[in-house]
Design a protein around this motif. Structure first.
Motif, PDB file in Angstrom:
ATOM      1  N   LEU A   1       0.844  -1.188   0.000  1.00  0.00           N
ATOM      2  CA  LEU A   1       0.000   0.000   0.000  1.00  0.00           C
ATOM      3  C   LEU A   1       0.884   1.244   0.000  1.00  0.00           C
ATOM      4  O   LEU A   1       1.981   1.237   0.560  1.00  0.00           O
ATOM      5  CB  LEU A   1      -0.896   0.031   1.243  1.00  0.00           C
ATOM      6  CG  LEU A   1      -2.068  -0.949   1.303  1.00  0.00           C
ATOM      7  CD1 LEU A   1      -2.793  -0.815   2.640  1.00  0.00           C
ATOM      8  CD2 LEU A   1      -3.035  -0.726   0.153  1.00  0.00           C
ATOM      9  N   VAL A   2       0.398   2.316  -0.627  1.00  0.00           N
ATOM     10  CA  VAL A   2       1.105   3.598  -0.642  1.00  0.00           C
ATOM     11  C   VAL A   2       0.099   4.660  -0.232  1.00  0.00           C
ATOM     12  O   VAL A   2      -0.835   4.967  -0.982  1.00  0.00           O
ATOM     13  CB  VAL A   2       1.694   3.917  -2.036  1.00  0.00           C
ATOM     14  CG1 VAL A   2       2.460   5.238  -1.990  1.00  0.00           C
ATOM     15  CG2 VAL A   2       2.604   2.790  -2.512  1.00  0.00           C
ATOM     16  N   SER A   3       0.291   5.226   0.948  1.00  0.00           N
ATOM     17  CA  SER A   3      -0.653   6.213   1.452  1.00  0.00           C
ATOM     18  C   SER A   3      -0.540   7.536   0.702  1.00  0.00           C
ATOM     19  O   SER A   3      -1.546   8.153   0.368  1.00  0.00           O
ATOM     20  CB  SER A   3      -0.417   6.441   2.948  1.00  0.00           C
ATOM     21  OG  SER A   3      -1.234   7.480   3.439  1.00  0.00           O
ATOM     22  N   ALA A   4       0.688   7.983   0.444  1.00  0.00           N
ATOM     23  CA  ALA A   4       0.917   9.292  -0.201  1.00  0.00           C
ATOM     24  C   ALA A   4       1.234   9.089  -1.682  1.00  0.00           C
ATOM     25  O   ALA A   4       2.261   8.509  -2.028  1.00  0.00           O
ATOM     26  CB  ALA A   4       2.059  10.032   0.485  1.00  0.00           C
ATOM     27  N   HIS A   5       0.363   9.571  -2.574  1.00  0.00           N
ATOM     28  CA  HIS A   5       0.607   9.381  -4.010  1.00  0.00           C
ATOM     29  C   HIS A   5       1.845  10.129  -4.476  1.00  0.00           C
ATOM     30  O   HIS A   5       2.424   9.801  -5.515  1.00  0.00           O
ATOM     31  CB  HIS A   5      -0.612   9.791  -4.835  1.00  0.00           C
ATOM     32  CG  HIS A   5      -0.989  11.241  -4.722  1.00  0.00           C
ATOM     33  ND1 HIS A   5      -0.300  12.245  -5.350  1.00  0.00           N
ATOM     34  CD2 HIS A   5      -1.988  11.841  -4.032  1.00  0.00           C
ATOM     35  CE1 HIS A   5      -0.852  13.404  -5.056  1.00  0.00           C
ATOM     36  NE2 HIS A   5      -1.864  13.196  -4.255  1.00  0.00           N
TER      37      HIS A   5
ATOM     38  N   LYS B   1     -12.136   8.728   0.788  1.00  0.00           N
ATOM     39  CA  LYS B   1     -10.706   8.408   0.849  1.00  0.00           C
ATOM     40  C   LYS B   1     -10.264   7.665  -0.412  1.00  0.00           C
ATOM     41  O   LYS B   1     -10.905   6.714  -0.840  1.00  0.00           O
ATOM     42  CB  LYS B   1     -10.414   7.549   2.076  1.00  0.00           C
ATOM     43  CG  LYS B   1      -8.950   7.156   2.214  1.00  0.00           C
ATOM     44  CD  LYS B   1      -8.727   6.259   3.420  1.00  0.00           C
ATOM     45  CE  LYS B   1      -7.278   5.822   3.513  1.00  0.00           C
ATOM     46  NZ  LYS B   1      -7.045   4.905   4.653  1.00  0.00           N
ATOM     47  N   VAL B   2      -9.170   8.103  -0.992  1.00  0.00           N
ATOM     48  CA  VAL B   2      -8.576   7.427  -2.146  1.00  0.00           C
ATOM     49  C   VAL B   2      -7.199   6.924  -1.731  1.00  0.00           C
ATOM     50  O   VAL B   2      -6.381   7.676  -1.218  1.00  0.00           O
ATOM     51  CB  VAL B   2      -8.447   8.375  -3.358  1.00  0.00           C
ATOM     52  CG1 VAL B   2      -7.747   7.664  -4.509  1.00  0.00           C
ATOM     53  CG2 VAL B   2      -9.821   8.859  -3.796  1.00  0.00           C
ATOM     54  N   SER B   3      -6.958   5.633  -1.926  1.00  0.00           N
ATOM     55  CA  SER B   3      -5.663   5.034  -1.626  1.00  0.00           C
ATOM     56  C   SER B   3      -5.186   4.281  -2.856  1.00  0.00           C
ATOM     57  O   SER B   3      -5.821   4.319  -3.907  1.00  0.00           O
ATOM     58  CB  SER B   3      -5.769   4.111  -0.407  1.00  0.00           C
ATOM     59  OG  SER B   3      -6.660   3.046  -0.678  1.00  0.00           O
ATOM     60  N   ARG B   4      -4.087   3.581  -2.708  1.00  0.00           N
ATOM     61  CA  ARG B   4      -3.538   2.849  -3.848  1.00  0.00           C
ATOM     62  C   ARG B   4      -2.512   1.842  -3.348  1.00  0.00           C
ATOM     63  O   ARG B   4      -2.053   1.933  -2.208  1.00  0.00           O
ATOM     64  CB  ARG B   4      -2.864   3.815  -4.838  1.00  0.00           C
ATOM     65  CG  ARG B   4      -1.602   4.423  -4.278  1.00  0.00           C
ATOM     66  CD  ARG B   4      -1.318   5.817  -4.688  1.00  0.00           C
ATOM     67  NE  ARG B   4      -2.432   6.718  -4.640  1.00  0.00           N
ATOM     68  CZ  ARG B   4      -2.822   7.377  -3.539  1.00  0.00           C
ATOM     69  NH1 ARG B   4      -2.206   7.167  -2.380  1.00  0.00           N
ATOM     70  NH2 ARG B   4      -3.828   8.210  -3.587  1.00  0.00           N
ATOM     71  N   PHE B   5      -2.183   0.890  -4.232  1.00  0.00           N
ATOM     72  CA  PHE B   5      -1.020   0.045  -3.941  1.00  0.00           C
ATOM     73  C   PHE B   5      -0.148  -0.016  -5.178  1.00  0.00           C
ATOM     74  O   PHE B   5      -0.603   0.191  -6.303  1.00  0.00           O
ATOM     75  CB  PHE B   5      -1.421  -1.346  -3.441  1.00  0.00           C
ATOM     76  CG  PHE B   5      -2.053  -2.263  -4.463  1.00  0.00           C
ATOM     77  CD1 PHE B   5      -1.276  -3.045  -5.319  1.00  0.00           C
ATOM     78  CD2 PHE B   5      -3.432  -2.374  -4.550  1.00  0.00           C
ATOM     79  CE1 PHE B   5      -1.849  -3.901  -6.243  1.00  0.00           C
ATOM     80  CE2 PHE B   5      -4.024  -3.235  -5.463  1.00  0.00           C
ATOM     81  CZ  PHE B   5      -3.228  -4.001  -6.316  1.00  0.00           C
ATOM     82  N   ILE B   6       1.127  -0.276  -4.943  1.00  0.00           N
ATOM     83  CA  ILE B   6       2.078  -0.437  -6.029  1.00  0.00           C
ATOM     84  C   ILE B   6       2.509  -1.893  -6.068  1.00  0.00           C
ATOM     85  O   ILE B   6       2.681  -2.523  -5.019  1.00  0.00           O
ATOM     86  CB  ILE B   6       3.292   0.499  -5.863  1.00  0.00           C
ATOM     87  CG1 ILE B   6       4.193   0.444  -7.104  1.00  0.00           C
ATOM     88  CG2 ILE B   6       4.075   0.188  -4.583  1.00  0.00           C
ATOM     89  CD1 ILE B   6       5.271   1.536  -7.113  1.00  0.00           C
TER      90      ILE B   6
END
Length: 449
Positions: free
Chosen positions: A406-410, A438-443
């Motif tokens: 997970l990456v909290s800060a884009h 809330k928008v999150s992401r993973f790399i």
């Protein structure tokens, strides 16, 4: 209106001039006693230096009679000779008089140009929001803004993953039937709908118990006081998008059942619970905290359906994969929810902001979802942690299909991608996710072809 004089020539009497001679519009200045409304005088405009002496080769312009009619209704009385721009302007259609909120050139209001919407109707206020919290209808976005981020070219999510069972509002009646003690924490929101106080850690823990029992068949689940109690819908999204990644990449695997390595599983064991319950994946879960490891073992012991989960304690805090991936292991996936903050002070500042959003003016370092130090912060914060993971992943590139985090800060994504390319990653993916506002992401990355 009196025309001010310079402080250097304050003994000379001010001269009367019309508003038209100051502006050429017929409108008077805000303060007739000064050039800028401040009350201070300025040099005589008809002289070079305010001394009262005329500049060589110049003459004062003749005074005009003041015309108090609106500018749009007055005839043009320029003293310039016909020709030049004035001549070119002849024959053009007269411009529409501007009015408040309208652009004189296009006739479009400022709000139209900015893309802002008109105030929402009463129907918008009745729209249901997740968790029973009052929400405002977001402003309309352009079509290209709805799908793609201009900064990173990522497709923006529109909501939870389609296979996520936590769509819409929680079915509180069904959850109370699963865990009756949840009823104690229920309260009505302004629309009369049942919800809980999400600033109350005990209420959040009880809600998680009910969600895990109702949707995933987990009969017994608890965490030690003060440990991280994760919001389950967002954690489920990570699992579902990882399942898509496995399906779309179709990498060859030596495992009949996908094997997944969870780095830093915590006391809650949330990713192995969801992944094994929904997809039947075989998990190995690791952590450096002895209390978290003991609690994870207790959850597995109390739930026969979770017996396939393997728990390992990482005794070398400098390693993430070392000692956890044995020479004969092959994992189809790794996943991780890294510490977000660089220090306890930074984590507490964020907790105050979040508490203020939940409770208005009240501020506290109390975290409604809990969290221990190693779960929330580490030296260098999220970026340093993931970079360390990327460097170590090179050593195990042949034993893992896809690494992910997970990456909290884009804002961290460009640096992470640059490092991965430098180290020889053959494929890099960033997958955005959305839970409410809330928008999150993973790399995810791989070194295999």
């Amino acid at each position: 209106m009196t025309k001010p004089v310079d402080s250097a020539a304050s003994d000379s009497a001010p001269k009367k001039v019309s508003g038209a001679s100051l502006y050429g519009t017929g409108k008077a200045r805000p303060d007739a006693s000064s050039a800028n409304g401040t009350g201070k005088t300025r040099p005589d405009a008809s002289t070079a230096d305010g001394t009262g002496k005329s500049r060589p080769g110049t003459s004062s312009a003749p005074k005009r009679e003041r015309d108090d009619r609106p500018a749009a209704s007055r005839a043009r009385t320029d003293d310039k000779p016909e020709g030049g721009k004035q001549a070119r302007d002849q024959g053009r259609k007269p411009e529409k008089a501007p009015y408040k909120g309208r652009n004189a050139e296009s006739g479009a209001s400022a709000s139209d140009r900015s893309g802002s919407r008109k105030p929402s109707s009463g129907k918008d206020a009745a729209a249901k929001a997740p968790y029973g919290q009052k929400s405002k209808k977001p402003a309309a976005r352009r079509d290209d803004e709805k799908t793609t981020s201009a900064l990173y070219g990522e497709v923006k999510p529109e909501g939870l993953h389609p296979r996520n069972v936590h769509q819409g509002r929680y079915d509180m009646a069904a959850l109370v039937a699963a865990v009756p003690e949840l009823e104690y924490f229920l309260q009505a929101n302004p629309r009369g709908e049942q919800t809980i106080d999400f600033s109350d850690n005990n209420a959040v823990v009880c809600l998680n118990k009910a969600l895990l029992k109702h949707h995933y068949g987990v009969q017994q689940w608890s965490i030690p006081a003060g440990f991280l109690c994760p919001p389950i819908p967002g954690r489920a999204d990570y699992i579902h998008y990882l399942a898509d990644l496995l399906t779309e990449s179709a990498k060859p695997s030596v495992n009949a059942t996908p094997r997944v390595l969870d780095i830093g599983t915590g006391a809650n064991l949330i990713y192995p619970i969801i992944g094994s319950s929904v997809y039947g994946w075989q998990f190995t879960a690791t952590d450096v905290d002895a209390t978290a490891i003991r609690n994870a073992h207790a959850i597995i012991s109390a739930n026969p359906a979770l017996q396939s989960i393997n728990i390992l304690m990482q005794r070398n805090s400098e390693k993430l994969f070392g000692g956890m991936i044995r020479p004969d292991d092959y994992f189809d996936l790794t996943l991780c929810n890294p510490p977000f903050f660089a220090s306890q002070k930074e984590a507490e500042a964020q907790a105050r902001r979040k508490w203020r959003n939940l409770k208005g003016d009240k501020a506290s370092v109390k975290r409604n979802f809990g969290g221990q130090g190693n779960e929330l912060w580490c030296e260098g914060g999220e970026l340093a942690f993931i970079k360390r993971m990327i460097h170590e992943s090179v050593e195990f590139s042949a034993q893992v299909g896809w690494f992910s985090s997970l990456v909290s800060a884009h804002d961290h994504l460009p640096a992470l991608k640059q490092l991965l390319r430098k180290l020889g990653a053959t494929d890099i993916k960033t997958v955005p996710m959305a839970q409410g506002q809330k928008v999150s992401r993973f790399i995810a990355w791989t070194f295999q072809a």
